[in-house]
Scaffold this motif. Structure first.
Motif, mmCIF file in Angstrom:
data_model
loop_
_atom_site.group_PDB
_atom_site.id
_atom_site.type_symbol
_atom_site.label_atom_id
_atom_site.label_comp_id
_atom_site.label_asym_id
_atom_site.label_seq_id
_atom_site.Cartn_x
_atom_site.Cartn_y
_atom_site.Cartn_z
ATOM 1 N N ASN A 78 0.869 -1.178 0.000
ATOM 2 C CA ASN A 78 0.000 0.000 0.000
ATOM 3 C C ASN A 78 0.902 1.224 0.000
ATOM 4 N N SER A 79 0.353 2.402 0.213
ATOM 5 C CA SER A 79 1.157 3.624 0.113
ATOM 6 C C SER A 79 2.195 3.745 1.222
ATOM 7 N N ASN A 80 2.032 2.990 2.311
ATOM 8 C CA ASN A 80 2.963 3.074 3.442
ATOM 9 C C ASN A 80 3.832 1.835 3.621
#
Length: 198
Positions: free
Chosen positions: A169-171
């Motif tokens: 995911n984005s993190n």
């Protein structure tokens, strides 16, 4: 004792170094006793292109030394090391990264040209001349270098690496990779552990 670096030797009134008043001593603190300077150019080329199923980013980077001056001590001349020792005149890296969806895969290439690995400089005669590892001949009376001998020839080296990054995911992301993909040993050189020029 031989008249060299006398500014670091403080003698007492009797001309010695050992006395109970400690008026004769040697300055043993760290000193900057030699000099090194370098000039060079960095070439860095990057381009990106779409390949239908993803995006390919390529990068080429080359470091070229124009001059690499160094000395073994303050009493020695500054000498140019290019093409003669581990200070190679150039080396290069390349990276190819393919981005497809959540995956990014990079193939990296590192290239080091070969060079001559000499034993030392001719510091005995305050010269920039190199002294080989074998067949060195000196004048028995003066110590003058008659034949510099032969250096160890260190061959060029290419190393490949491969890694893949999966973006969860984005993190968060997960990276898996292999350095020295072909498991190729670097060429042996007469340096201390690990016995190749790093």
């Amino acid at each position: 004792a031989e008249g060299r670096l006398t500014e670091f030797v403080v003698r007492n009134a009797q001309g010695t170094l050992t006395d109970t008043e400690r008026t004769g001593y040697v300055l043993g603190n760290l000193q900057n006793m030699n000099e090194q300077s370098a000039k060079g150019i960095t070439y860095d080329l990057t381009w990106t292109t779409d390949v239908g199923f993803g995006r390919l980013k390529s990068n080429f980077k080359v470091e070229q030394w124009l001059e690499f001056m160094s000395q073994n001590s303050a009493a020695q001349p500054l000498c140019d090391s290019l093409n003669q020792d581990a200070s190679r005149s150039w080396f290069g890296n390349a990276n190819f990264t393919l981005d497809t969806g959540d995956f990014s895969t990079t193939l990296s290439v590192r290239y080091l040209p070969g060079y001559n690995n000499w034993q030392a400089r001719d510091t005995q005669n305050k010269s920039c001349g190199y002294v080989g590892r074998w067949d060195v001949k000196r004048d028995a009376d003066t110590g003058a270098l008659l034949d510099a001998g032969t250096p160890l020839k260190v061959s060029s080296y290419v190393e490949f690496g491969l890694n893949t990054v999966y973006s969860i995911n984005s993190n968060q992301s997960l990276t898996v990779g292999i350095r020295n993909l072909l498991d190729k040993n670097p060429p042996h050189s007469e340096v201390s552990w690990p016995f190749y020029t790093q």
